[in-house]
Design a protein around this motif. Structure first.
Motif, PDB file in Angstrom:
ATOM      1  N   GLU A  52     -15.833  60.135  18.715  1.00  0.00           N
ATOM      2  CA  GLU A  52     -14.965  58.971  18.863  1.00  0.00           C
ATOM      3  C   GLU A  52     -15.049  58.047  17.657  1.00  0.00           C
ATOM      4  O   GLU A  52     -14.199  57.180  17.472  1.00  0.00           O
ATOM      5  CB  GLU A  52     -15.322  58.214  20.141  1.00  0.00           C
ATOM      6  CG  GLU A  52     -15.044  59.007  21.414  1.00  0.00           C
ATOM      7  CD  GLU A  52     -15.338  58.194  22.655  1.00  0.00           C
ATOM      8  OE1 GLU A  52     -15.802  57.049  22.498  1.00  0.00           O
ATOM      9  OE2 GLU A  52     -15.109  58.704  23.769  1.00  0.00           O
ATOM     10  N   ILE A  53     -16.085  58.183  16.840  1.00  0.00           N
ATOM     11  CA  ILE A  53     -16.234  57.327  15.653  1.00  0.00           C
ATOM     12  C   ILE A  53     -16.315  58.214  14.412  1.00  0.00           C
ATOM     13  O   ILE A  53     -17.158  58.025  13.538  1.00  0.00           O
ATOM     14  CB  ILE A  53     -17.485  56.421  15.768  1.00  0.00           C
ATOM     15  CG1 ILE A  53     -17.595  55.805  17.171  1.00  0.00           C
ATOM     16  CG2 ILE A  53     -17.446  55.296  14.734  1.00  0.00           C
ATOM     17  CD1 ILE A  53     -18.797  54.924  17.351  1.00  0.00           C
ATOM     18  N   THR A  54     -15.445  59.224  14.385  1.00  0.00           N
ATOM     19  CA  THR A  54     -15.349  60.120  13.237  1.00  0.00           C
ATOM     20  C   THR A  54     -14.057  59.823  12.488  1.00  0.00           C
ATOM     21  O   THR A  54     -12.989  59.766  13.084  1.00  0.00           O
ATOM     22  CB  THR A  54     -15.371  61.595  13.690  1.00  0.00           C
ATOM     23  OG1 THR A  54     -16.604  61.867  14.340  1.00  0.00           O
ATOM     24  CG2 THR A  54     -15.207  62.520  12.493  1.00  0.00           C
ATOM     25  N   GLN A  55     -14.190  59.597  11.167  1.00  0.00           N
ATOM     26  CA  GLN A  55     -13.037  59.272  10.339  1.00  0.00           C
ATOM     27  C   GLN A  55     -12.923  60.316   9.233  1.00  0.00           C
ATOM     28  O   GLN A  55     -13.902  60.628   8.545  1.00  0.00           O
ATOM     29  CB  GLN A  55     -13.194  57.884   9.712  1.00  0.00           C
ATOM     30  CG  GLN A  55     -13.378  56.751  10.711  1.00  0.00           C
ATOM     31  CD  GLN A  55     -12.093  56.422  11.434  1.00  0.00           C
ATOM     32  OE1 GLN A  55     -11.001  56.544  10.872  1.00  0.00           O
ATOM     33  NE2 GLN A  55     -12.213  56.010  12.687  1.00  0.00           N
ATOM     34  N   PHE A  85      -4.747  63.335   6.261  1.00  0.00           N
ATOM     35  CA  PHE A  85      -5.717  62.819   7.230  1.00  0.00           C
ATOM     36  C   PHE A  85      -5.862  61.310   7.058  1.00  0.00           C
ATOM     37  O   PHE A  85      -6.054  60.805   5.948  1.00  0.00           O
ATOM     38  CB  PHE A  85      -7.073  63.498   7.033  1.00  0.00           C
ATOM     39  CG  PHE A  85      -7.071  64.957   7.394  1.00  0.00           C
ATOM     40  CD1 PHE A  85      -7.468  65.365   8.654  1.00  0.00           C
ATOM     41  CD2 PHE A  85      -6.659  65.914   6.480  1.00  0.00           C
ATOM     42  CE1 PHE A  85      -7.468  66.714   8.992  1.00  0.00           C
ATOM     43  CE2 PHE A  85      -6.650  67.252   6.809  1.00  0.00           C
ATOM     44  CZ  PHE A  85      -7.043  67.656   8.074  1.00  0.00           C
ATOM     45  N   LYS A  86      -5.754  60.592   8.188  1.00  0.00           N
ATOM     46  CA  LYS A  86      -5.800  59.131   8.175  1.00  0.00           C
ATOM     47  C   LYS A  86      -6.770  58.651   9.243  1.00  0.00           C
ATOM     48  O   LYS A  86      -6.376  58.137  10.286  1.00  0.00           O
ATOM     49  CB  LYS A  86      -4.402  58.554   8.435  1.00  0.00           C
ATOM     50  CG  LYS A  86      -3.306  59.116   7.539  1.00  0.00           C
ATOM     51  CD  LYS A  86      -1.923  58.693   8.007  1.00  0.00           C
ATOM     52  CE  LYS A  86      -0.818  59.335   7.195  1.00  0.00           C
ATOM     53  NZ  LYS A  86       0.538  58.987   7.699  1.00  0.00           N
ATOM     54  N   GLY A  87      -8.022  58.846   9.016  1.00  0.00           N
ATOM     55  CA  GLY A  87      -9.018  58.436  10.011  1.00  0.00           C
ATOM     56  C   GLY A  87      -9.071  59.429  11.158  1.00  0.00           C
ATOM     57  O   GLY A  87      -9.520  60.558  10.988  1.00  0.00           O
ATOM     58  N   GLN A  88      -8.610  59.001  12.339  1.00  0.00           N
ATOM     59  CA  GLN A  88      -8.574  59.889  13.502  1.00  0.00           C
ATOM     60  C   GLN A  88      -7.167  60.438  13.756  1.00  0.00           C
ATOM     61  O   GLN A  88      -6.872  60.956  14.828  1.00  0.00           O
ATOM     62  CB  GLN A  88      -9.083  59.165  14.746  1.00  0.00           C
ATOM     63  CG  GLN A  88     -10.572  58.829  14.671  1.00  0.00           C
ATOM     64  CD  GLN A  88     -11.127  58.404  16.011  1.00  0.00           C
ATOM     65  OE1 GLN A  88     -10.455  57.745  16.786  1.00  0.00           O
ATOM     66  NE2 GLN A  88     -12.364  58.782  16.283  1.00  0.00           N
ATOM     67  N   ARG A  89      -6.319  60.336  12.754  1.00  0.00           N
ATOM     68  CA  ARG A  89      -4.959  60.852  12.853  1.00  0.00           C
ATOM     69  C   ARG A  89      -4.689  61.763  11.664  1.00  0.00           C
ATOM     70  O   ARG A  89      -5.123  61.486  10.550  1.00  0.00           O
ATOM     71  CB  ARG A  89      -3.948  59.713  12.883  1.00  0.00           C
ATOM     72  CG  ARG A  89      -2.502  60.165  12.768  1.00  0.00           C
ATOM     73  CD  ARG A  89      -1.538  59.014  12.921  1.00  0.00           C
ATOM     74  NE  ARG A  89      -1.601  58.455  14.273  1.00  0.00           N
ATOM     75  CZ  ARG A  89      -0.716  57.590  14.749  1.00  0.00           C
ATOM     76  NH1 ARG A  89       0.283  57.172  13.982  1.00  0.00           N
ATOM     77  NH2 ARG A  89      -0.832  57.120  15.978  1.00  0.00           N
TER      78      ARG A  89
END
Length: 420
Positions: A52-55, A85-89
């Protein structure tokens, strides 16, 4: 807070190097990967990566990939995509792949929290290609090509595909050509399992005229025996034109007219069950009735036709296993049919001082559209020569028995044989 940071650069990396990180039933056997990525992942108290806190940030390009999956009978080839890739997106740009001759292009985003937001296009896909890839047998004499536009939404592990299907060429359904066919569809994929396809706003416009609209469900739980449910409405179908397509020749004086019907159906591609409530308009014999179809047997109920100022009611069944020459069995009753009107319709001259009158009859018939056997018990009333009798028909020979007519103040009885 503890975290892990990694910078990843890859140049012409073989896609097969990704396989150890994929489930056993998935894998690449060709393709190259270029990437320039940086990743930061937080660690839990147990020194595990907190997803959940992976970027992840950066870009990756995948070229000429070939992907195999146990669920697919054919490989997915020519896979190309630009991933941002943009963080979690992650954004998909210029994405395309090919399954046999079917090309798919896509763009959009995939987010760990919100899921999918992707649009996809499949241009000019042929039904024969779908049949080959899905390894299902479609009904014979069905062909056509379609454009498909789709949107993918839903959670990461349970995507939902919704879209629109539109024909790009004339669609063939047995002997009927369809000028326009369109539909909206929904394909839920819970845990990536393909179990059903929902169909809404289906519109079919035959070349001959009329309109069919429908909603339905295709159950793919068992791909070897897909099943369907369908609710449909047919409006102003030109039955005379369809009769000609199936080599049914009707007398020139008869117009069957336009058909409107409500239909509920279910079954598989081999056997179907359906309930139909129908009405005929603009017809030589307007009317209505019900048909129940079970295993290629059409049961005819509550048929009521207006014929020559009278009424004909009928029940029976038709075996449509051979659509080119269906077999039928029929029980009918004719009430107050104006024989004089029928004579005018068929161009038969009746002397002006004779009134043939009204016909009542009970009729039983069996056969096909080219050869029939029948029997009738009849009565004439309001006639210059009221009476009654019996008629049997077989192999083009009509036999008249027990004919009894009141002529002037006497009685005429007769038996006869006529070759028709």
């Amino acid at each position: 807070d503890r975290a892990i940071r990694a910078d990843i650069q890859a140049t012409n990396l073989e896609a097969t190097n990704v396989n150890p990180f994929l489930p056993d039933d998935f894998g690449f056997n060709d393709g190259t990967l270029n990437a320039n990525l940086s990743a930061i992942a937080a660690l839990t108290e147990n020194n595990k990566i907190d997803e959940e806190i992976t970027q992840i940030k950066g870009t990756a390009q995948f070229k000429e990939g070939v992907f195999l999956a146990e669920a697919l009978s054919k490989p997915v080839s020519s896979i190309s995509s630009q991933l941002v890739f943009k963080g979690q997106r992650v954004s998909l740009e210029d994405t395309s792949l090919q399954l046999e001759d079917i090309l798919l292009t896509a763009d959009g985003d995939v987010d760990i929290e919100s899921g999918y937001d992707i649009t996809a296009q499949i241009p000019n896909v042929a039904l024969t290609e779908v049949e080959t890839i899905a390894e299902v047998d479609l009904p014979e004499n069905v062909a056509g090509t379609f454009d498909i536009n789709a949107q993918v939404t839903g959670e990461l592990t349970s995507p939902l595909i919704q879209g629109q299907l539109t024909n790009t060429s004339s669609v063939q359904a047995d002997r009927i050509n369809i000028a326009a066919l369109s539909a909206d569809f929904g394909i839920p994929l819970p845990e990536f399992s393909l179990d059903e396809v929902n169909l809404t706003d289906l519109r079919i416009e035959p070349v001959a005229g009329g309109l069919i609209t429908a909603n339905g469900l295709l159950d793919l739980t068992n791909l070897e025996d897909p099943r369907f449910q369908l609710s449909a409405n047919a409006t102003e179908l030109p039955t005379d034109t369809f009769a000609q397509l199936y080599d049914v020749t009707l007398p020139s004086e008869i117009l069957v007219g336009t058909l409107t019907a409500d239909i509920e159906a279910f079954g598989d591609f081999d056997t179907q069950t359906a309930d139909v409530q129908w009405q005929l308009a603009e017809s030589t014999f307007p009317g209505s009735g019900e048909i129940t179809l079970i295993d290629n047997i059409a049961v005819i109920d509550n048929t009521r036709l207006q014929v020559a100022e009278g009424i004909v009611t009928a029940n029976g069944q038709v075996d449509i296993t051979n659509l080119n020459n269906p077999l039928f069995q029929l029980d009918a009753n004719a009430s107050s049919l104006s024989v004089d009107t029928l004579a005018q319709t068929y161009g038969i001259d009746v002397p002006s001082d004779i009134t043939v009158g009204n016909l009542n009859a009970d009729i039983q018939a069996v056969g096909d559209l080219r050869n029939q056997t029948g029997a009738a018990q009849w009565q004439l009333s309001e006639s210059t020569f009221p009476g009654s009798g019996e008629v049997t028909l077989s192999d083009g020979i009509a036999v008249l028995d027990n004919t009894r007519l009141q002529v002037e103040e006497g009685i005429v009885t007769a038996d006869a044989t006529l070759s028709l």
